[in-house]
Scaffold this motif. Structure first.
Motif, PDB file in Angstrom:
ATOM      1  N   ILE A   1      31.830  -6.570  -5.903  1.00  0.00           N
ATOM      2  CA  ILE A   1      32.129  -6.550  -4.506  1.00  0.00           C
ATOM      3  C   ILE A   1      31.821  -5.147  -3.701  1.00  0.00           C
ATOM      4  O   ILE A   1      31.380  -5.141  -2.646  1.00  0.00           O
ATOM      5  CB  ILE A   1      33.694  -6.695  -4.074  1.00  0.00           C
ATOM      6  CG1 ILE A   1      33.860  -6.966  -2.666  1.00  0.00           C
ATOM      7  CG2 ILE A   1      34.637  -5.246  -4.621  1.00  0.00           C
ATOM      8  CD1 ILE A   1      33.363  -8.574  -2.275  1.00  0.00           C
ATOM      9  N   LYS A   2      31.912  -4.052  -4.345  1.00  0.00           N
ATOM     10  CA  LYS A   2      31.142  -2.924  -3.990  1.00  0.00           C
ATOM     11  C   LYS A   2      29.848  -2.761  -3.716  1.00  0.00           C
ATOM     12  O   LYS A   2      29.525  -2.545  -2.768  1.00  0.00           O
ATOM     13  CB  LYS A   2      31.670  -1.637  -4.831  1.00  0.00           C
ATOM     14  CG  LYS A   2      31.329  -0.368  -4.497  1.00  0.00           C
ATOM     15  CD  LYS A   2      32.075   0.797  -5.069  1.00  0.00           C
ATOM     16  CE  LYS A   2      31.883   2.067  -4.518  1.00  0.00           C
ATOM     17  NZ  LYS A   2      32.322   3.415  -4.949  1.00  0.00           N
ATOM     18  N   ARG A   3      29.193  -3.181  -4.687  1.00  0.00           N
ATOM     19  CA  ARG A   3      27.738  -3.363  -4.571  1.00  0.00           C
ATOM     20  C   ARG A   3      27.471  -4.370  -3.388  1.00  0.00           C
ATOM     21  O   ARG A   3      26.378  -4.396  -2.687  1.00  0.00           O
ATOM     22  CB  ARG A   3      26.921  -3.709  -5.824  1.00  0.00           C
ATOM     23  CG  ARG A   3      25.557  -3.942  -5.789  1.00  0.00           C
ATOM     24  CD  ARG A   3      24.603  -2.795  -5.405  1.00  0.00           C
ATOM     25  NE  ARG A   3      23.205  -3.082  -5.169  1.00  0.00           N
ATOM     26  CZ  ARG A   3      22.502  -2.785  -4.298  1.00  0.00           C
ATOM     27  NH1 ARG A   3      23.128  -2.342  -3.429  1.00  0.00           N
ATOM     28  NH2 ARG A   3      21.374  -3.366  -4.257  1.00  0.00           N
ATOM     29  N   ALA A   4      28.066  -5.519  -3.370  1.00  0.00           N
ATOM     30  CA  ALA A   4      27.753  -6.551  -2.433  1.00  0.00           C
ATOM     31  C   ALA A   4      28.145  -6.031  -0.953  1.00  0.00           C
ATOM     32  O   ALA A   4      27.273  -6.338  -0.084  1.00  0.00           O
ATOM     33  CB  ALA A   4      28.575  -7.858  -2.754  1.00  0.00           C
ATOM     34  N   GLY A   5      29.061  -5.285  -0.900  1.00  0.00           N
ATOM     35  CA  GLY A   5      29.404  -4.604   0.464  1.00  0.00           C
ATOM     36  C   GLY A   5      28.105  -3.753   0.910  1.00  0.00           C
ATOM     37  O   GLY A   5      28.038  -3.829   2.154  1.00  0.00           O
ATOM     38  N   HIS A   6      27.417  -3.157   0.052  1.00  0.00           N
ATOM     39  CA  HIS A   6      26.481  -2.185   0.434  1.00  0.00           C
ATOM     40  C   HIS A   6      25.379  -3.164   1.099  1.00  0.00           C
ATOM     41  O   HIS A   6      24.779  -2.922   2.088  1.00  0.00           O
ATOM     42  CB  HIS A   6      25.968  -1.383  -0.767  1.00  0.00           C
ATOM     43  CG  HIS A   6      24.656  -0.414  -0.383  1.00  0.00           C
ATOM     44  ND1 HIS A   6      24.710   0.423   0.424  1.00  0.00           N
ATOM     45  CD2 HIS A   6      23.436  -0.993  -0.695  1.00  0.00           C
ATOM     46  CE1 HIS A   6      23.506   0.948   0.624  1.00  0.00           C
ATOM     47  NE2 HIS A   6      22.577   0.246  -0.040  1.00  0.00           N
ATOM     48  N   LEU A   7      25.177  -4.495   0.345  1.00  0.00           N
ATOM     49  CA  LEU A   7      24.002  -5.313   0.779  1.00  0.00           C
ATOM     50  C   LEU A   7      24.582  -6.017   2.097  1.00  0.00           C
ATOM     51  O   LEU A   7      23.768  -6.217   2.933  1.00  0.00           O
ATOM     52  CB  LEU A   7      23.693  -6.353  -0.254  1.00  0.00           C
ATOM     53  CG  LEU A   7      23.301  -6.144  -1.357  1.00  0.00           C
ATOM     54  CD1 LEU A   7      22.961  -7.275  -2.607  1.00  0.00           C
ATOM     55  CD2 LEU A   7      21.812  -5.435  -1.186  1.00  0.00           C
ATOM     56  N   PHE A   8      25.737  -6.200   2.286  1.00  0.00           N
ATOM     57  CA  PHE A   8      26.358  -6.704   3.590  1.00  0.00           C
ATOM     58  C   PHE A   8      26.145  -5.786   4.824  1.00  0.00           C
ATOM     59  O   PHE A   8      25.823  -6.233   5.862  1.00  0.00           O
ATOM     60  CB  PHE A   8      27.680  -7.221   3.423  1.00  0.00           C
ATOM     61  CG  PHE A   8      27.901  -8.180   2.321  1.00  0.00           C
ATOM     62  CD1 PHE A   8      27.215  -9.243   2.239  1.00  0.00           C
ATOM     63  CD2 PHE A   8      29.367  -8.091   1.538  1.00  0.00           C
ATOM     64  CE1 PHE A   8      27.641 -10.184   1.023  1.00  0.00           C
ATOM     65  CE2 PHE A   8      29.767  -9.094   0.643  1.00  0.00           C
ATOM     66  CZ  PHE A   8      28.517 -10.061   0.269  1.00  0.00           C
ATOM     67  N   GLU A   9      26.359  -4.516   4.419  1.00  0.00           N
ATOM     68  CA  GLU A   9      26.180  -3.465   5.432  1.00  0.00           C
ATOM     69  C   GLU A   9      24.664  -3.335   6.121  1.00  0.00           C
ATOM     70  O   GLU A   9      24.403  -3.375   7.018  1.00  0.00           O
ATOM     71  CB  GLU A   9      26.632  -2.289   4.939  1.00  0.00           C
ATOM     72  CG  GLU A   9      26.773  -1.082   5.960  1.00  0.00           C
ATOM     73  CD  GLU A   9      27.482  -1.445   7.127  1.00  0.00           C
ATOM     74  OE1 GLU A   9      27.141  -1.018   8.439  1.00  0.00           O
ATOM     75  OE2 GLU A   9      28.672  -1.982   7.027  1.00  0.00           O
ATOM     76  N   GLU A  10      23.815  -3.425   4.736  1.00  0.00           N
ATOM     77  CA  GLU A  10      22.244  -3.481   5.236  1.00  0.00           C
ATOM     78  C   GLU A  10      21.890  -4.754   6.124  1.00  0.00           C
ATOM     79  O   GLU A  10      21.410  -4.701   7.115  1.00  0.00           O
ATOM     80  CB  GLU A  10      21.574  -3.300   4.023  1.00  0.00           C
ATOM     81  CG  GLU A  10      21.657  -2.261   3.240  1.00  0.00           C
ATOM     82  CD  GLU A  10      20.957  -2.268   1.872  1.00  0.00           C
ATOM     83  OE1 GLU A  10      20.854  -1.406   1.238  1.00  0.00           O
ATOM     84  OE2 GLU A  10      20.594  -3.309   1.496  1.00  0.00           O
ATOM     85  N   MET A  11      22.679  -5.952   5.811  1.00  0.00           N
ATOM     86  CA  MET A  11      22.117  -7.102   6.451  1.00  0.00           C
ATOM     87  C   MET A  11      22.896  -7.308   7.897  1.00  0.00           C
ATOM     88  O   MET A  11      22.041  -7.751   8.705  1.00  0.00           O
ATOM     89  CB  MET A  11      22.540  -8.302   5.474  1.00  0.00           C
ATOM     90  CG  MET A  11      21.807  -8.565   4.301  1.00  0.00           C
ATOM     91  SD  MET A  11      22.654  -9.652   3.280  1.00  0.00           S
ATOM     92  CE  MET A  11      21.883 -11.109   4.104  1.00  0.00           C
ATOM     93  N   LEU A  12      23.962  -6.418   7.931  1.00  0.00           N
ATOM     94  CA  LEU A  12      24.466  -6.255   9.395  1.00  0.00           C
ATOM     95  C   LEU A  12      23.985  -5.634  10.159  1.00  0.00           C
ATOM     96  O   LEU A  12      23.304  -5.755  11.360  1.00  0.00           O
ATOM     97  CB  LEU A  12      26.131  -5.834   9.114  1.00  0.00           C
ATOM     98  CG  LEU A  12      27.203  -6.904   8.912  1.00  0.00           C
ATOM     99  CD1 LEU A  12      28.348  -5.967   8.363  1.00  0.00           C
ATOM    100  CD2 LEU A  12      27.312  -7.779   9.938  1.00  0.00           C
ATOM    101  N   GLN A  13      23.220  -4.469   9.843  1.00  0.00           N
ATOM    102  CA  GLN A  13      22.614  -3.398  10.494  1.00  0.00           C
ATOM    103  C   GLN A  13      21.084  -3.998  10.816  1.00  0.00           C
ATOM    104  O   GLN A  13      20.565  -3.760  11.571  1.00  0.00           O
ATOM    105  CB  GLN A  13      22.192  -1.983   9.650  1.00  0.00           C
ATOM    106  CG  GLN A  13      23.480  -1.321   9.607  1.00  0.00           C
ATOM    107  CD  GLN A  13      23.345   0.214   8.790  1.00  0.00           C
ATOM    108  OE1 GLN A  13      22.549   0.169   8.058  1.00  0.00           O
ATOM    109  NE2 GLN A  13      24.501   0.729   8.577  1.00  0.00           N
ATOM    110  N   ALA A  14      20.789  -5.005   9.873  1.00  0.00           N
ATOM    111  CA  ALA A  14      19.241  -5.479  10.201  1.00  0.00           C
ATOM    112  C   ALA A  14      19.464  -6.810  11.286  1.00  0.00           C
ATOM    113  O   ALA A  14      18.514  -7.420  11.357  1.00  0.00           O
ATOM    114  CB  ALA A  14      18.574  -5.899   9.010  1.00  0.00           C
TER     115      ALA A  14
END
Length: 95
Positions: free
Chosen positions: A46-59
């Motif tokens: 979940i921690k690694r996925a959270g990083h991807l989710f944050e990137e996708m939110l920012q994009a």
């Protein structure tokens, strides 16, 4: 291919988990999916996925929605993601 689709295609190709997340969110439609479900589908902690989710939110690829008291991710850039995944599939770049 448009600039947004080109950038998205490159982002998806550099992280296979993003492809899995985007495919799952396309299938989920407007209801979206909770982070824990997406992380599991992508095979990520979940921690690694959270990083991807944050990137996708920012994009501006995904947005957040509350569904049954759960925070869910909903695909915002449906057309761009569909086109990027189509390009990846047609190019034989998908995993």
């Amino acid at each position: 291919m448009e600039t947004q689709e080109s950038a998205l295609t490159m982002a998806l190709m550099t992280e296979p988990a993003r492809v899995k997340i985007c495919r799952a969110l396309l299938q989920a439609g407007e209801e979206g999916l909770p982070a824990s479900d997406l992380a599991q589908l992508a095979g990520l902690p979940i921690k690694r996925a959270g990083h991807l989710f944050e990137e996708m939110l920012q994009a501006n690829v995904v947005t957040l929605a509350i569904r049954d008291r759960r925070v869910c991710y909903v695909l915002k850039a449906r057309l761009a993601v569909t086109e990027a995944l189509g390009y990846i599939d047609a190019s034989g770049l998908a995993d």
